[in-house]
Enzyme design. Sequence first.
Site, short mmCIF file in Angstrom:
data_model
loop_
_atom_site.label_atom_id
_atom_site.label_comp_id
_atom_site.label_asym_id
_atom_site.label_seq_id
_atom_site.Cartn_x
_atom_site.Cartn_y
_atom_site.Cartn_z
N GLY A 128 8.84 -4.80 4.23
CA GLY A 128 9.85 -3.89 4.76
C GLY A 128 11.18 -4.15 4.09
O GLY A 128 11.88 -5.10 4.44
N GLY A 129 11.50 -3.38 3.07
CA GLY A 129 12.83 -3.44 2.47
C GLY A 129 13.10 -4.59 1.53
O GLY A 129 14.24 -4.82 1.13
N LEU B 135 -1.15 10.10 3.71
CA LEU B 135 -2.42 9.47 3.32
C LEU B 135 -3.25 10.30 2.35
O LEU B 135 -4.46 10.40 2.48
CB LEU B 135 -3.26 9.15 4.57
N SER C 49 0.82 -1.20 0.00
CA SER C 49 0.00 0.00 0.00
C SER C 49 0.86 1.26 0.00
O SER C 49 1.89 1.33 0.66
CB SER C 49 -0.91 -0.01 1.23
N LYS D 266 -3.75 1.97 -2.33
CA LYS D 266 -3.43 3.18 -1.57
C LYS D 266 -4.37 3.36 -0.37
O LYS D 266 -5.58 3.19 -0.50
CB LYS D 266 -3.53 4.40 -2.51
N GLY D 267 -3.80 3.74 0.77
CA GLY D 267 -4.57 3.91 2.00
C GLY D 267 -5.75 4.85 1.82
O GLY D 267 -5.61 5.93 1.24
N VAL E 73 3.98 11.34 2.84
CA VAL E 73 2.85 11.65 1.97
C VAL E 73 1.65 12.11 2.81
O VAL E 73 1.00 13.11 2.50
CB VAL E 73 2.46 10.43 1.10
N CYS F 291 0.28 4.29 10.04
CA CYS F 291 0.83 5.36 9.21
C CYS F 291 1.50 6.40 10.11
O CYS F 291 0.86 6.97 10.99
CB CYS F 291 -0.25 6.04 8.38
N ASN G 116 -5.00 -0.06 8.47
CA ASN G 116 -3.73 0.66 8.59
C ASN G 116 -3.71 1.40 9.92
O ASN G 116 -4.20 2.52 10.04
CB ASN G 116 -3.61 1.63 7.41
#
Lengths: 302, 253
Positions: free
Chosen positions: A241-242, A72, A20, A44-45, A70, A128, A125
């Site tokens: 994550g990464g 959200l 996301s 996208k959230g 960003v 964030c 989510n």
Amino acid sequence: MNLEVKIAGVTFKNPIILASGCCGFGQEYDKFYPMEALGGLSLKGLTPNERQGNPPPRVAETPSGMLNSVGLQNPGIDAFLERELPNLAGRDTVKIANAAGATVEEYAYMAQRLDASPIDMIEANISCPNVKQGGAAFGTDCSMAAQVVTAMRKNTTKPLMVKLSPNVTDIVSIAKSVEDAGADAISLINTLLGMRIDISTRRPVLHQNVGGLSGPAVFPIALRMVWQVAGAVKIPVVGLGGIAKWQDVIEMMIAGAKAVQIGAALFGDPFTPVKILEGIQQWMEQKGISDINDIIGSVQPY
Amino acid sequence: MAYLQGSFPIIQKQQFNSDTYSFYIRCPEMAAQTVPGQFVNLKIPGFSLRRPISVCQRDDEVLRLVFQIRGEGTKELAALEPGMKADLLGPLGNGFPQLPPKAKVILAGGGIGVPPLLALAQVYGRNATALLGFRNKESLILEGEFAAECDTRVATDDGSFGYHGFVTGLLERRLSEGPADMIFACGPLAMLKGIADIAEKNQIPCKVSVEERMACGIGACLVCACRTVRDGKEIYSHVCTDGPVFDSREVVL
């Protein structure tokens, strides 16, 4: 060779999901390769109302990674259901709606709206780091996290995955709280809070001063947390994550992830997910592994 | 239109001054699709984020990119040599609107905002007036190449070359000589604001090319936010897909 994995009753044709915030509403990377190549898309959230997000600059380069703030930015749930989701109708990949709110009531409302939609899965989510209200405030406190999940659970029978923040002292206790509150799956990690300063102006690079760190720099932290959580809960865990290469996916899955999400790596190489899938299949062939499920959680810890 | 991405050979490199470089990159398929004002997102080995660089010139085989060293990434980019390959993603963004070639246009560029206007100078030729602003004589770039295509006037902040002052001064002068159908501008925000104000006062349509820190380049990550006004409401548009070229009345400078 089987790459199919099942999470909370949802079948993913392979364990590669776009993360996301990194793949819009699915249309952008579809211009490079069909989204059918992917196990799923975490979109996208979304929030109840449209959000414009934070002032720029919203991005900064970091060693082996990046920061974003960003905040959200999204068109709101109505516009998503009317204008965006129909574009994904008939597309053969798992569609996950990432939902956020400023209050427990807003999270509950999001669950209710999405429950009536053709979305395959909801990702709550609660992590964030770039919004003033809600977001990670819910994901860093066990009782708040549980309240959000309980409220959403009441309003939906859709599979409910909860995306956790790594900015906590004890990730396992948060994971257990959301499991007890009724989550069907857990995804982790969201970004780590970070900062960069321009030494010539003495101003932070990001207008929000701080932002979320992602990219290969965070991979070992994500892997550690996935391993800890997968060993402590019964519900499936999705690792992110990464992740930038196929070896990272294998590592995540050996640590206990049933599927993975790819985010920041897309910005350097849009074809990362496709290359990862090729790499995984070659590796399985070489190792004589016929089912990807056989490696999940197979780590042999000391 | 599909996006293209790949590694393409650098066939020529020029250095203009201490920090500004020009690369010619052979990428026929991408070059053939590119229009003036579009950009490419360039991967630099060892860095996470691609760097957006606008196209200075194009033909059916080659893209020319002119860039300035701004930080560690562009410094590393400047170290690439002919024969080496550059990883490009493009063509990206919307580009400048196309007018009939006989339209009277003004190209207003400041510093590293000058290069993307060169492609327009080639399109409009003698019907274009290029107004190019630089800090000083040492930072002058591409002046001769503009002069070969169109009426070209240069300003320097310190008066060491051409008109002593800003591009806005050159623009007032040019407009006193006669009307124009459109102004195309690229440069520092203060300059763009000045140009947009003059355009508004004279009722001349004005298109500005802006920049912002960017990641994906294709509208997926939403980091390259740009304040714009749509339907009377201020919103964040995105430079990569809504721009980089905006109407000067639409963008909040």
